[in-house]
Design an enzyme around this catalytic site. Structure first.
Site, short mmCIF file in Angstrom:
data_model
loop_
_atom_site.label_atom_id
_atom_site.label_comp_id
_atom_site.label_asym_id
_atom_site.label_seq_id
_atom_site.Cartn_x
_atom_site.Cartn_y
_atom_site.Cartn_z
N PRO A 33 -43.47 82.03 34.40
CA PRO A 33 -42.71 83.17 34.61
C PRO A 33 -42.35 83.76 33.17
CG PRO A 33 -41.51 81.11 35.11
CD PRO A 33 -43.03 80.77 34.85
N CYS A 116 -34.67 78.57 30.86
CA CYS A 116 -34.49 79.78 29.95
C CYS A 116 -33.22 79.63 28.87
CB CYS A 116 -34.44 81.01 30.64
SG CYS A 116 -34.37 82.48 29.79
N LYS A 155 -38.06 74.68 37.08
CA LYS A 155 -38.38 74.54 36.01
C LYS A 155 -37.46 74.29 35.19
CE LYS A 155 -41.85 77.10 32.84
NZ LYS A 155 -41.07 77.25 31.72
#
Length: 353
Positions: A33, A116, A155
């Site tokens: 992503p 992120c 993730k």
């Protein structure tokens, strides 16, 4: 602008780049992503090139799905399967609600973003910041698992710079799996963000300057062995490795150590790297562009320019003569052309693909 024309003698080099993918284990590979890249257009584009690789959406914040225009955010062409929705957020119930909505749109899985490092996610207390709150991540995973029947994945990074230890990563992974996660994707770098935690879980003196997302993809050193040891510690769990992987040889080597491999920026920098022939599928770059022009005519507004539509696909011709001219044409001349008109003009110019 005048486009240069190239002879078909370059076709042999293109074929060599394509054919070495025969029999490659693409079903064990994912395209990461990526914000501002893996939108529905880019996913359709990559699915034309590779029929097997697992695709991920950009991260979408759970609040936007629950309270916003979910149709605009979640709709996609069915050819994209298998495709996983990545969610961002720190509220277990809102994350579960968003996941249930996404399941209704037919997504093949839900991925929870704990990796992120951008300022935006840090201010919202999600992304890699969630690695500081493993109990909350476990609650999110559990809440989502209780609402959906599709796989739920996480993730993350190996940790946060200055706070990382393999024990901390193992505890985080253990909590994720105990809560019901089906797999864990680990970017084999720490993330350098603002503020370090003291033992009492309060913010201590910042000893590291926060890095931008781009710097966080490049500066913290890769530590693949950490991910390998995590897999050794949890042999029955599905572990996927991510970070700096750019060759088929590297993919094959990692697959000897872990279950899956995720690649990110390479899909944007050299999408044809992923090319695999498929029955009834595309065989050339031109066919990809033709089908993307058809896609634009079906799904996009008539006034959308080629330069905007193809913005994440400009590197389709990476590595072959004429690539620079294709990129320039689509970026500059494409401002006043539709996607179909731009592709027609490129084909008429005789640039080899």
């Amino acid at each position: 602008m005048k486009l240069k024309s190239y002879s078909s003698e370059n076709a042999a080099a293109v074929a060599a780049h394509s054919n070495d993918a025969a029999g490659f284990p693409w079903s064990r590979v994912s395209i990461a992503p990526m914000m501002d890249i893996t939108d529905r257009r880019f996913r359709y584009f990559m699915r034309l090139i590779n029929p097997k690789v697992r695709l991920y959406t950009e991260m979408i914040v759970c609040h936007a799905i629950v309270r916003g225009d979910r149709q605009r955010l979640l709709e996609y062409d069915a050819s994209q399967h298998p495709v996983v929705l990545q969610l961002g957020g720190d509220d277990p119930q809102l994350m579960a609600e968003a996941a249930a909505i996404a399941e209704g749109f037919g997504y093949d899985g839900i991925d929870i973003n704990c990796g992120c490092p951008s300022t935006r996610v840090e201010s919202g207390n999600f992304g890699v910041c969630l690695m500081r709150s493993p109990d909350l991540v476990a609650q999110i995973v559990s809440a989502v698992k209780n609402r959906v029947a599709i796989p739920v994945t996480v993730k993350c990074r190996i940790g946060i710079t200055g706070e990382f230890s393999e024990d901390t990563l193992a505890r985080f992974a253990g909590g994720v799996f105990a809560a019901g996660a089906d797999s864990l994707t680990v970017h084999a770098r720490t993330a350098t963000i603002g503020g370090l935690r003291n033992a009492d879980d309060t913010l201590g003196e910042t000893r590291f300057a926060a890095l931008t997302p781009k710097q966080n993809r490049e500066i913290p050193p890769l530590q693949y062995d950490v991910v390998y040891r995590l897999k050794d510690l949890m042999p029955a769990r599905t572990i996927e490795i991510n970070g700096g992987i750019k060759t088929r040889e590297a993919i094959q080597a990692h697959l000897q150590k872990v279950d899956r491999v995720m690649l990110g920026r390479l899909a944007h920098e050299d999408p044809w790297f992923f090319y695999e022939p498929a029955a009834g599928g595309v065989e050339t770059r031109w066919q990809v562009l033709d089908k993307m022009a058809e896609y634009a005519s079906r799904y996009e507004k008539p006034d959308l320019s080629a330069s905007r539509f193809f913005t994440n696909m400009l590197n389709l011709f990476h590595g072959i003569p004429g690539a620079r001219h294709v990129r320039r044409f689509l970026s500059e001349e494409g401002r006043t052309l539709t996607p179909a008109a731009a592709v027609h003009a490129l084909q008429a110019a005789g640039v080899v693909a």
